[in-house]
Motif scaffolding. Sequence first.
Motif, PDB file in Angstrom:
ATOM      1  N   ASP A  15      -2.331  27.641 -30.038  1.00  0.00           N
ATOM      2  CA  ASP A  15      -2.107  26.613 -30.356  1.00  0.00           C
ATOM      3  C   ASP A  15      -1.071  26.122 -31.497  1.00  0.00           C
ATOM      4  O   ASP A  15      -0.823  27.487 -32.270  1.00  0.00           O
ATOM      5  CB  ASP A  15      -3.016  25.282 -30.801  1.00  0.00           C
ATOM      6  CG  ASP A  15      -4.274  25.196 -30.198  1.00  0.00           C
ATOM      7  OD1 ASP A  15      -3.923  25.095 -28.825  1.00  0.00           O
ATOM      8  OD2 ASP A  15      -5.064  24.956 -30.621  1.00  0.00           O
ATOM      9  N   ARG A  49      10.938  25.362 -21.637  1.00  0.00           N
ATOM     10  CA  ARG A  49       9.675  25.228 -22.335  1.00  0.00           C
ATOM     11  C   ARG A  49       8.766  25.982 -21.431  1.00  0.00           C
ATOM     12  O   ARG A  49       7.690  27.092 -21.800  1.00  0.00           O
ATOM     13  CB  ARG A  49       9.311  23.926 -22.681  1.00  0.00           C
ATOM     14  CG  ARG A  49      10.360  23.444 -23.827  1.00  0.00           C
ATOM     15  CD  ARG A  49       9.884  21.889 -24.386  1.00  0.00           C
ATOM     16  NE  ARG A  49      10.489  21.598 -25.921  1.00  0.00           N
ATOM     17  CZ  ARG A  49      10.117  20.966 -26.295  1.00  0.00           C
ATOM     18  NH1 ARG A  49       9.067  20.494 -26.636  1.00  0.00           N
ATOM     19  NH2 ARG A  49      11.130  20.614 -27.246  1.00  0.00           N
ATOM     20  N   PHE A  50       8.017  25.683 -20.169  1.00  0.00           N
ATOM     21  CA  PHE A  50       6.836  26.194 -19.462  1.00  0.00           C
ATOM     22  C   PHE A  50       7.156  27.366 -19.404  1.00  0.00           C
ATOM     23  O   PHE A  50       6.224  28.706 -19.551  1.00  0.00           O
ATOM     24  CB  PHE A  50       7.036  25.484 -18.328  1.00  0.00           C
ATOM     25  CG  PHE A  50       5.892  25.536 -17.411  1.00  0.00           C
ATOM     26  CD1 PHE A  50       4.512  25.096 -17.392  1.00  0.00           C
ATOM     27  CD2 PHE A  50       6.040  26.674 -16.504  1.00  0.00           C
ATOM     28  CE1 PHE A  50       4.054  25.761 -16.521  1.00  0.00           C
ATOM     29  CE2 PHE A  50       5.707  27.266 -15.834  1.00  0.00           C
ATOM     30  CZ  PHE A  50       4.554  26.672 -15.903  1.00  0.00           C
ATOM     31  N   ASP A  66      12.646  20.928 -19.848  1.00  0.00           N
ATOM     32  CA  ASP A  66      11.112  21.143 -18.762  1.00  0.00           C
ATOM     33  C   ASP A  66      11.532  22.472 -18.679  1.00  0.00           C
ATOM     34  O   ASP A  66      10.125  23.299 -19.065  1.00  0.00           O
ATOM     35  CB  ASP A  66      11.161  20.178 -17.954  1.00  0.00           C
ATOM     36  CG  ASP A  66      10.983  19.180 -19.012  1.00  0.00           C
ATOM     37  OD1 ASP A  66      10.755  18.286 -19.977  1.00  0.00           O
ATOM     38  OD2 ASP A  66      11.424  17.603 -17.903  1.00  0.00           O
ATOM     39  N   ARG A 105       2.057  24.708 -33.735  1.00  0.00           N
ATOM     40  CA  ARG A 105       2.661  23.586 -34.197  1.00  0.00           C
ATOM     41  C   ARG A 105       4.013  23.096 -34.745  1.00  0.00           C
ATOM     42  O   ARG A 105       4.296  24.329 -35.280  1.00  0.00           O
ATOM     43  CB  ARG A 105       1.455  22.674 -35.049  1.00  0.00           C
ATOM     44  CG  ARG A 105       0.190  22.510 -34.626  1.00  0.00           C
ATOM     45  CD  ARG A 105      -0.877  22.787 -36.063  1.00  0.00           C
ATOM     46  NE  ARG A 105      -2.735  22.107 -35.733  1.00  0.00           N
ATOM     47  CZ  ARG A 105      -2.941  22.914 -34.749  1.00  0.00           C
ATOM     48  NH1 ARG A 105      -2.761  24.136 -34.880  1.00  0.00           N
ATOM     49  NH2 ARG A 105      -4.723  22.443 -34.681  1.00  0.00           N
ATOM     50  N   GLU A 138     -10.784  28.249 -27.821  1.00  0.00           N
ATOM     51  CA  GLU A 138      -9.755  27.368 -26.998  1.00  0.00           C
ATOM     52  C   GLU A 138      -9.260  27.205 -27.657  1.00  0.00           C
ATOM     53  O   GLU A 138      -7.404  26.345 -27.877  1.00  0.00           O
ATOM     54  CB  GLU A 138     -10.741  25.574 -26.847  1.00  0.00           C
ATOM     55  CG  GLU A 138     -11.959  25.654 -25.894  1.00  0.00           C
ATOM     56  CD  GLU A 138     -13.097  24.638 -26.008  1.00  0.00           C
ATOM     57  OE1 GLU A 138     -12.170  23.299 -26.648  1.00  0.00           O
ATOM     58  OE2 GLU A 138     -13.266  24.491 -25.023  1.00  0.00           O
ATOM     59  N   ASP A 186       5.027  24.179 -23.082  1.00  0.00           N
ATOM     60  CA  ASP A 186       4.958  23.234 -22.896  1.00  0.00           C
ATOM     61  C   ASP A 186       4.115  22.269 -23.791  1.00  0.00           C
ATOM     62  O   ASP A 186       3.598  21.363 -23.817  1.00  0.00           O
ATOM     63  CB  ASP A 186       4.915  23.713 -21.660  1.00  0.00           C
ATOM     64  CG  ASP A 186       3.909  24.295 -20.711  1.00  0.00           C
ATOM     65  OD1 ASP A 186       3.646  25.652 -21.727  1.00  0.00           O
ATOM     66  OD2 ASP A 186       2.724  24.257 -20.376  1.00  0.00           O
ATOM     67  N   ASP A 187       2.925  22.951 -24.521  1.00  0.00           N
ATOM     68  CA  ASP A 187       2.387  22.524 -25.173  1.00  0.00           C
ATOM     69  C   ASP A 187       2.518  22.115 -26.774  1.00  0.00           C
ATOM     70  O   ASP A 187       1.669  22.389 -27.570  1.00  0.00           O
ATOM     71  CB  ASP A 187       1.210  22.720 -24.622  1.00  0.00           C
ATOM     72  CG  ASP A 187       0.843  23.082 -23.200  1.00  0.00           C
ATOM     73  OD1 ASP A 187       0.655  21.613 -22.513  1.00  0.00           O
ATOM     74  OD2 ASP A 187      -0.002  23.587 -22.813  1.00  0.00           O
ATOM     75  N   LEU A 188       3.603  22.487 -27.082  1.00  0.00           N
ATOM     76  CA  LEU A 188       4.032  22.538 -28.114  1.00  0.00           C
ATOM     77  C   LEU A 188       3.937  21.457 -29.500  1.00  0.00           C
ATOM     78  O   LEU A 188       3.939  20.134 -28.524  1.00  0.00           O
ATOM     79  CB  LEU A 188       5.800  23.115 -28.650  1.00  0.00           C
ATOM     80  CG  LEU A 188       6.170  22.397 -29.841  1.00  0.00           C
ATOM     81  CD1 LEU A 188       5.656  23.845 -30.595  1.00  0.00           C
ATOM     82  CD2 LEU A 188       7.306  22.925 -30.116  1.00  0.00           C
ATOM     83  N   GLU A 189       2.939  20.744 -29.644  1.00  0.00           N
ATOM     84  CA  GLU A 189       2.805  19.966 -30.819  1.00  0.00           C
ATOM     85  C   GLU A 189       3.638  19.605 -32.236  1.00  0.00           C
ATOM     86  O   GLU A 189       3.975  20.665 -33.077  1.00  0.00           O
ATOM     87  CB  GLU A 189       1.107  19.937 -31.266  1.00  0.00           C
ATOM     88  CG  GLU A 189       0.276  20.557 -30.473  1.00  0.00           C
ATOM     89  CD  GLU A 189      -0.891  20.313 -31.006  1.00  0.00           C
ATOM     90  OE1 GLU A 189      -1.519  19.588 -32.283  1.00  0.00           O
ATOM     91  OE2 GLU A 189      -2.451  21.098 -30.653  1.00  0.00           O
ATOM     92  N   ASP A 197      -4.139  35.738 -20.312  1.00  0.00           N
ATOM     93  CA  ASP A 197      -4.066  34.315 -19.606  1.00  0.00           C
ATOM     94  C   ASP A 197      -3.778  35.379 -17.574  1.00  0.00           C
ATOM     95  O   ASP A 197      -3.375  35.551 -17.264  1.00  0.00           O
ATOM     96  CB  ASP A 197      -2.299  34.651 -19.351  1.00  0.00           C
ATOM     97  CG  ASP A 197      -1.764  33.254 -18.889  1.00  0.00           C
ATOM     98  OD1 ASP A 197      -2.421  32.840 -18.219  1.00  0.00           O
ATOM     99  OD2 ASP A 197      -0.548  32.961 -19.508  1.00  0.00           O
TER     100      ASP A 197
END
Length: 761
Positions: A550, A85-86, A82, A552, A546, A91-94, A411
């Motif tokens: 992202d 990844r963060f 966890d 994926r 936004e 951490d927001d990987l789809e 960021d």
Amino acid sequence: MYTDVNAVIPAQTILAVAAVLVALIFIVTAITARWRLSLVGAAMLVITAIVGTGVYPFLVQEYQVGPTEQTLESEYIERNMDLTRFAYGLDDLEQEDYQATPQAQQGALAGDEANIENLRLLDPNLVSPAYRQFQQFRPYYQFPDTLSFDRYEIDGEMHDTVIAAREVNAPTEGSWVNQHLIYTHGYGLVAASANTVTDEGRPEFTLQGIPTTGELASDDDYQPRIYFGENSPQYSIAGAPEGTSPMELDRPAAQIVEDEDGEAVEEGDDGQDTQYTFTGDGGPSVGNLFSRLVYAMEFGSPEIFLSGDMNEESQILYNRHPRERVMEVAPYLEVDQNIYPAIVDGGVKWIIEGYTTSNSFPYSTQQQLESATEDALTDGPALTGQVNYMRNSVKATVDAYDGSVELYAWDDEDPILQAWQDVFPSSLQSYEDMSAELLDHIRYPEDMFRIQRQLLTEYHVDNPGTFYEGNDAWSIPSDPTGGDDAMAQPPYYMTMQMPGQEDPSFQLTSTFIPATEADGQQRNVLYGFLAASGDAGTGEDGVKNEGYGDMRLLELPRDTAIPGPGQTQANFDSNSTIASQLNILELGGSEVLRGNMISMPAGDGILNAQPIYVQATGTGAAYPALRMVLVAFGEEVGYGDTLQEALDMIFDGDAGVEAAEGAGVDAEAVEEDLDGVDPEAVEDEEAVMPEEDEDDDADEPAEEAAPAEPIDGDMEELLQRAGELMNESQEAMSESDWTAYGEAQDELDQVIEQMLEQQEG
């Protein structure tokens, strides 16, 4: 990790308390002069250190953890997964399962128009010689070996673009004046469409010439002079009072454009060059004797002090590489090794990615930056150090004209960046200060992506038991064009639409294959496809998309063997027709260059495409030109002069989608463009060939008249005939006349055998 938490940390706590007690005993001893208790305390401290930091953790690991390691470590493995990844922005990987089919079906690409339309055929890692051949114009200009990749709006539509700066190539020998006062800057950007070429296979330029013109922009839209770039001289001295005669060499006086054959033509004063005087604020003044003396000592050049060509407005421009300038302004940043130029707000801006890092993030896995960011194309200054936390916290720009540096806090929630902002409160601007045009050219950072994909070879799983066993570990495939010792395949930018994505976006992509097994064997089949969205612009100043960033990940079924890049390359190379056509090109005194292997989800499977270039040998003016397009879907292989022909071959004559106009070459135009081939001579030779006696043919069975007689001729005649047969094969294939196609291929095989025999003889 169980041992660290339950043995090492408690033991170190006890040791720290014991050390404090022993220190107090020594203080008491100093007052009372009784040393026995102090010696005993010191001895006990040493024993505690040995037992607590060595013996006890060893016993716990060996006899408690070892027999039940997976169970005891499960909690800590989950924390590691966890927090790793963060720490690296994953951490927001789809993640989604992608049931890729290996079977090509007619019309399967219907609905994948965006992906096929933008499939890149111009390889920025190969075509620099073509830019030099057609756009350099003067020996005092140069282009980098690897070009940049971006996107631009042309006629209301976004187009992927291969772009490069035409930088100065100052002479390394000759007078000091020439090196530092005359050849001071480059001129203009050159851009070409990434998904199309000319009929002859050359880049289709959308920004070209001097002054620069084209669909993309012109000199009226931006300041074209480049004083700060990747290949600028160590230092230049520029500037003069208004009205002074300029002495910097600027550009050819004539307008240089391409003729119909792609050759540079000067319209105006042939061979003359214009002069220019730098008017920006790009460096310290060397207009007085003291400053000239200081910089003469700094650069070891007494000419700076002695030259009579300087004046009170002279400036010395140095630290001219954009990457180095950002590192000087923000030494706390790690800077991406790949930078790129863009036309932004009336000038050329170099865009640079900046990273904040740490090696003290709890539970996160350490990464060695040099090895994690290395692949087949990395040749610049690599990131250094070992970290376990990383953020792309800063976007930076460097003005190519005056060298001004702008840092934007991308960021603004990164705590490390916030701390540095407290130290340097005026050095950073908010991303809200970025113009809409600048945001339109922001990409997803390459080095960050390289590190993330390296981590995902292990951290794509979400079960601690699976992670511990390592039975689903992946690896990054080797570059299929690099031979046996190839390094990792680089990630590729392209505009594409992932399954389930509403609209196409500019993305950075990579693939995964299974990890190498214990016996050294590795299956080159596809297990995963990763894409990161790089579209940051919204058309408004200071407003970030936004969807930017992202990520994926498509996970393919393990029981379906979808070929990976290496296996696809092997399928191309083992195809007899492709091999024979490539042999013909090589026997003609040319070198065959295999372009980037592009993979993308399409047609409910994975489509692979590779452009094939040919470059003449034995001449300094040689450049790679596109000659073929290879595509693969599953085990099916297609090829052709154009992308459309190759796709239709795989998908039973109808791919279900139309490729971009210009996505390939015109066979007749290529033949006319081949060096050493005179089309009129070919026609004359065909005209004098004796005709068959129709009466004799009438008495023979049709089957015996069809096979062509072997040609008795020299190598040039055989090459000519081979080219004709290749064209006949393509025409027959496009008309679905497979009988004629087979006959042409049979004769082509005979011609190749004769050519090989002559070459061996």
